[in-house]
Design a protein around this motif. Structure first.
Motif, PDB file in Angstrom:
ATOM      1  N   THR A 111       0.833  -1.202   0.000  1.00 22.45           N
ATOM      2  CA  THR A 111       0.000   0.000   0.000  1.00 22.45           C
ATOM      3  C   THR A 111       0.875   1.262   0.000  1.00 22.45           C
ATOM      4  N   ASN A 112       1.868   1.259   0.873  1.00 20.22           N
ATOM      5  CA  ASN A 112       2.683   2.478   1.005  1.00 20.22           C
ATOM      6  C   ASN A 112       3.526   2.770  -0.230  1.00 20.22           C
ATOM      7  N   LYS A 115       1.298   4.404  -2.807  1.00 21.24           N
ATOM      8  CA  LYS A 115       0.976   5.775  -2.383  1.00 21.24           C
ATOM      9  C   LYS A 115       2.202   6.687  -2.528  1.00 21.24           C
ATOM     10  N   GLU A 118       2.512   7.670  -6.090  1.00 20.64           N
ATOM     11  CA  GLU A 118       1.485   8.684  -6.410  1.00 20.64           C
ATOM     12  C   GLU A 118       1.920  10.071  -5.926  1.00 20.64           C
ATOM     13  N   ASN A 119       2.362  10.114  -4.672  1.00 18.65           N
ATOM     14  CA  ASN A 119       2.741  11.404  -4.087  1.00 18.65           C
ATOM     15  C   ASN A 119       3.964  12.003  -4.756  1.00 18.65           C
ATOM     16  N   SER A 191       4.676   8.340   1.597  1.00 22.95           N
ATOM     17  CA  SER A 191       3.296   7.874   1.390  1.00 22.95           C
ATOM     18  C   SER A 191       2.324   8.610   2.302  1.00 22.95           C
ATOM     19  N   SER A 193       2.083   7.873   5.533  1.00 23.27           N
ATOM     20  CA  SER A 193       1.662   7.036   6.662  1.00 23.27           C
ATOM     21  C   SER A 193       2.467   7.358   7.936  1.00 23.27           C
TER      22      SER A 193
END
Ligand code: UDP
Length: 242
Positions: A111-112, A115, A118-119, A191, A193
């Motif tokens: 998941t991270n 992300k 994306e970031n 990410s 998180s």
């Protein structure tokens, strides 16, 4: 240029010079290995001779961690500024996006890492992220094949330390990229998180305290640092006199 802190090489080049060097290494098609050094890593390397050999054989060992700056000062070294792994990571992403170097991200949870990609694309719209791989895939051969297929110039490896240093050392010759950098928990921060300390705390050298506040279990890692201070004092005042 390197200086030794408790027998470990640490690069004492300024941020700007380091950036120029890395850019020139890329142009010359050199293969380079970057490790972020903090007191914890120095202590690990003192107990693990292979890790020490890997670190002392790397191209650039950046002075991450405020403890390294104080250590250099105490030992009359030249390191003045902190170059954190995450800041250098962002710098390399920035110039890669301007110069069209291809980047591969390896590490963190599935998941991270998605992300984080994306970031990064949002922050550096021209960045060419040619591949990602989470840090929990066990098929090493597949990982290496994927990186080679992607034709990445730069591979960031975030598996935590010393796993990432071992991984790069064992695999960099099999991969056709130029830059290999261990980035620890950087993908988790990118990410979103895990939050980094506010800039003012980072500048004041108290990021370690902020991280302790956020992740209290780090106390067990940080407490070991008392040994780092003890070893430094011993190396300055006792061993030098021998
Ligand atoms: N990690 C990973 N694979 C593993 C073990 C860890 O991808 O087998 C990742 C983990 O998800 C985290 C990072 O490595 O993103 C370790 O972060 P930490 O802040 O602990 O790094 P260090 O302080 O060691 O640099």
């Amino acid at each position: 240029m390197n200086e030794k802190i408790l027998d470990i090489n640490v690069t004492n080049t300024s941020y700007d010079d380091l950036e120029k060097k890395i850019d020139s290494d890329l142009k010359k098609n050199k293969k380079i290995f970057i490790i972020a050094i903090n007191p914890e890593k120095i202590l690990k390397a003192r107990k693990d001779s292979k890790l020490k050999e890997i670190i002392n054989g790397a191209t650039y060992n950046i002075a991450d961690g405020i403890g390294i700056i104080y250590a250099s000062k105490l030992l009359n070294g030249k390191i003045k500024e902190r170059i954190t792994g995450i800041d250098l990571f962002e710098k390399i992403c920035d110039f890669s996006s301007k110069k069209y170097y291809k980047v591969f991200l390896y590490g963190a949870s599935a998941t991270n890492i998605v992300k984080a990609r994306e970031n990064l694309i949002q922050k550096y719209p021209n960045i060419k992220i040619v591949g990602i791989q989470n840090g929990y895939e066990e098929n090493e051969k597949k990982i290496i094949e994927n990186i080679n297929k992607s034709n990445a110039n730069i591979v960031f490896v975030g598996l935590g330390s010393p796993k990432q240093e071992y991984w790069i050392y064992q695999n960099m010759d099999k991969i056709n990229a130029n830059i290999f950098m261990g980035v620890g928990g950087t993908f988790d921060v990118i990410s979103g998180s895990i939050k980094r300390a506010p800039k003012i705390i980072r500048k004041s050298g108290l990021e370690w305290l902020y991280r302790l506040y956020k992740e209290p279990k780090r106390i067990f890692r940080q407490i070991k640092l008392i040994n780092f201070i003890f070893l430094l004092i011993k190396s300055k005042y006792v061993e030098k006199k021998k």
